[in-house]
Design a protein around this motif. Structure first.
Motif, PDB file in Angstrom:
ATOM      1  N   MET A 191       0.898  -1.189   0.088  1.00  0.00           N
ATOM      2  CA  MET A 191       0.011  -0.027  -0.059  1.00  0.00           C
ATOM      3  C   MET A 191       0.795   1.211   0.018  1.00  0.00           C
ATOM      4  SD  MET A 191      -3.201  -0.787  -0.339  1.00  0.00           S
ATOM      5  CE  MET A 191      -4.104   0.718   0.150  1.00  0.00           C
ATOM      6  N   ARG A 192       1.923   1.234   0.680  1.00  0.00           N
ATOM      7  CA  ARG A 192       2.697   2.323   0.564  1.00  0.00           C
ATOM      8  C   ARG A 192       3.340   2.491  -0.607  1.00  0.00           C
ATOM      9  NH1 ARG A 192       5.762  -0.450   5.012  1.00  0.00           N
ATOM     10  NH2 ARG A 192       4.548   0.203   6.958  1.00  0.00           N
ATOM     11  N   SER A 193       3.717   1.846  -1.464  1.00  0.00           N
ATOM     12  CA  SER A 193       4.427   1.678  -2.624  1.00  0.00           C
ATOM     13  C   SER A 193       3.333   2.301  -3.781  1.00  0.00           C
ATOM     14  CB  SER A 193       4.756   0.354  -3.050  1.00  0.00           C
ATOM     15  OG  SER A 193       5.289   0.454  -4.545  1.00  0.00           O
ATOM     16  N   ALA A 194       2.354   1.844  -3.752  1.00  0.00           N
ATOM     17  CA  ALA A 194       1.238   2.226  -4.720  1.00  0.00           C
ATOM     18  C   ALA A 194       0.597   3.737  -4.362  1.00  0.00           C
ATOM     19  CB  ALA A 194      -0.195   1.098  -4.557  1.00  0.00           C
ATOM     20  N   GLY A 195       0.595   3.896  -2.951  1.00  0.00           N
ATOM     21  CA  GLY A 195      -0.005   5.254  -2.630  1.00  0.00           C
ATOM     22  C   GLY A 195       1.102   6.471  -2.915  1.00  0.00           C
ATOM     23  N   GLY A 225      -7.497  -1.965  -1.146  1.00  0.00           N
ATOM     24  CA  GLY A 225      -6.406  -2.753  -0.582  1.00  0.00           C
ATOM     25  C   GLY A 225      -5.843  -3.600  -2.010  1.00  0.00           C
ATOM     26  N   ARG A 226      -6.129  -4.743  -2.391  1.00  0.00           N
ATOM     27  CA  ARG A 226      -6.264  -5.441  -3.499  1.00  0.00           C
ATOM     28  C   ARG A 226      -7.673  -5.237  -4.338  1.00  0.00           C
ATOM     29  NH1 ARG A 226      -1.791  -8.433  -4.933  1.00  0.00           N
ATOM     30  NH2 ARG A 226      -0.225  -8.734  -3.619  1.00  0.00           N
ATOM     31  N   GLY A 261      -4.030   3.199   6.607  1.00  0.00           N
ATOM     32  CA  GLY A 261      -3.955   1.812   7.117  1.00  0.00           C
ATOM     33  C   GLY A 261      -4.097   2.080   8.592  1.00  0.00           C
ATOM     34  N   VAL A 262      -4.771   1.263   9.436  1.00  0.00           N
ATOM     35  CA  VAL A 262      -4.783   1.069  10.958  1.00  0.00           C
ATOM     36  C   VAL A 262      -3.590   0.382  11.368  1.00  0.00           C
ATOM     37  CG1 VAL A 262      -6.129   0.916  12.885  1.00  0.00           C
ATOM     38  CG2 VAL A 262      -7.420   1.249  10.655  1.00  0.00           C
ATOM     39  N   THR A 263      -2.848   0.908  12.336  1.00  0.00           N
ATOM     40  CA  THR A 263      -1.607   0.500  12.920  1.00  0.00           C
ATOM     41  C   THR A 263      -1.926   0.193  14.395  1.00  0.00           C
ATOM     42  OG1 THR A 263      -0.620   2.560  13.814  1.00  0.00           O
ATOM     43  CG2 THR A 263      -0.172   1.959  11.324  1.00  0.00           C
ATOM     44  N   ALA A 264      -1.018  -0.436  15.154  1.00  0.00           N
ATOM     45  CA  ALA A 264      -1.335  -0.846  16.672  1.00  0.00           C
ATOM     46  C   ALA A 264      -1.558   0.529  17.377  1.00  0.00           C
ATOM     47  CB  ALA A 264       0.040  -1.531  17.011  1.00  0.00           C
ATOM     48  N   ILE A 307      -0.822   7.117   7.077  1.00  0.00           N
ATOM     49  CA  ILE A 307      -1.252   7.448   5.563  1.00  0.00           C
ATOM     50  C   ILE A 307      -0.249   7.066   4.667  1.00  0.00           C
ATOM     51  CG2 ILE A 307      -1.437   9.697   4.092  1.00  0.00           C
ATOM     52  CD1 ILE A 307      -1.878  11.166   7.128  1.00  0.00           C
ATOM     53  N   PHE A 308      -0.896   6.367   3.497  1.00  0.00           N
ATOM     54  CA  PHE A 308      -0.313   5.626   2.492  1.00  0.00           C
ATOM     55  C   PHE A 308       0.162   6.797   1.444  1.00  0.00           C
ATOM     56  CE2 PHE A 308      -2.551   1.863   4.254  1.00  0.00           C
ATOM     57  CZ  PHE A 308      -1.650   1.151   4.570  1.00  0.00           C
TER      58      PHE A 308
END
Length: 280
Positions: free
Chosen positions: A25-29, A190-191, A259-262, A267-268
């Protein structure tokens, strides 16, 4: 490709992705955000929305990605470009509503929305631009809308609900005497391009038996508030894409993929150059 993924699905139908999926997601964003950085240099009085879209389509290919919107439900463009009172899904190259062509004029404000596919992952983001210098009320609308997005993102953390995101957006918009569009919302991704949940930007009336979904680590979705200077009402034009404000007052929108992290939100789709919106 989605059905091959082994992540868990919540009772609300929301996909929970794995730690390794954040990299995709980081790469696409990052590529979607880069394209928005670049196209901003072309936004000026006299430019056309068709020219802006042609540039975007070329860069999508040059950067090794695929456009998610070309061919989507018959849509044939690499972006949506929504000018002034167009809320969303403005068709580049088509006549700007109320005009004879797609030429930008001094003071126009516009949202450019781009979604790319990189290695099967979707990067979706939009941003506001100004052709020349906007009037002060338009500048204020842009600022309030951006702040609505960021206040919403601040609420993204495990244990909060999607209504917490909506409440932050709605509260800030109403405090500034602006309205929140209810006819369109953010979405899971996502995908796939669109999946549960629907990410509302206002707090709906809910039955006690149907509370808002709870945020969990591994959820991916967009937040993309549309804020109007006038009333919240919208209508879709005969082209079946272009949505405008009914009262034809200005509207603005910003969108990030999240994306929700712990501990909160990633932000992607950040701007590498910190070009979130034009300096006002």
């Amino acid at each position: 490709m989605e059905e091959m993924h082994q992540g868990r699905i919540t009772k609300d139908g929301i996909r929970i992705y794995e730690d390794a999926d954040f990299a995709g997601m980081r790469s696409a964003g990052a590529i979607a955000a880069q394209i928005l950085d670049e196209v901003g240099k072309l936004v000026a009085p006299g430019a056309t929305t068709g020219e802006l879209d042609a540039f975007i389509e070329r860069r999508v290919t040059e950067l090794g990605t695929t456009s998610a919107t070309i061919g989507y439900k018959g849509y044939q463009h690499a972006s949506c470009i929504s000018v002034n009172h167009v809320v969303c899904h403005g068709i580049p190259g088509a006549k700007i509503p109320g005009r004879k062509n797609d030429v930008l004029l001094e003071g126009d404000i516009l949202n450019i929305d781009v979604t790319v596919i990189k290695d099967g992952w979707f990067g979706d983001t939009s941003r506001m631009y100004i052709a020349g210098t906007a009037k002060k009320f338009a500048q204020r609308l842009i600022t309030v809308t951006y702040d609505c997005l960021m206040y919403g993102i601040e609420q993204v953390k495990p244990g909060n609900t999607f209504d917490d995101i909506a409440r932050a957006i709605q509260t800030h918009a109403h405090k500034n005497r602006m309205s929140v569009v209810k006819d369109f919302c953010g979405h899971g991704l996502g995908r796939v391009f669109h999946s549960p949940p629907n990410v509302l930007h206002y707090v709906p009336v809910r039955a006690a038996s149907q509370p808002a979904p709870v945020l969990e680590e591994g959820m991916f979705f967009t937040i993309e508030p549309m804020i109007n200077l006038g009333k919240a009402d919208t209508k879709v034009l005969k082209d079946e894409w272009t949505a405008i404000t009914v009262d034809k007052k200005l509207t603005a929108q910003f969108e990030h993929s999240i994306g929700v992290t712990a501990t909160g939100a990633e932000i992607f789709t950040p701007s590498e150059k910190d070009i979130y919106f034009p300096k006002l």
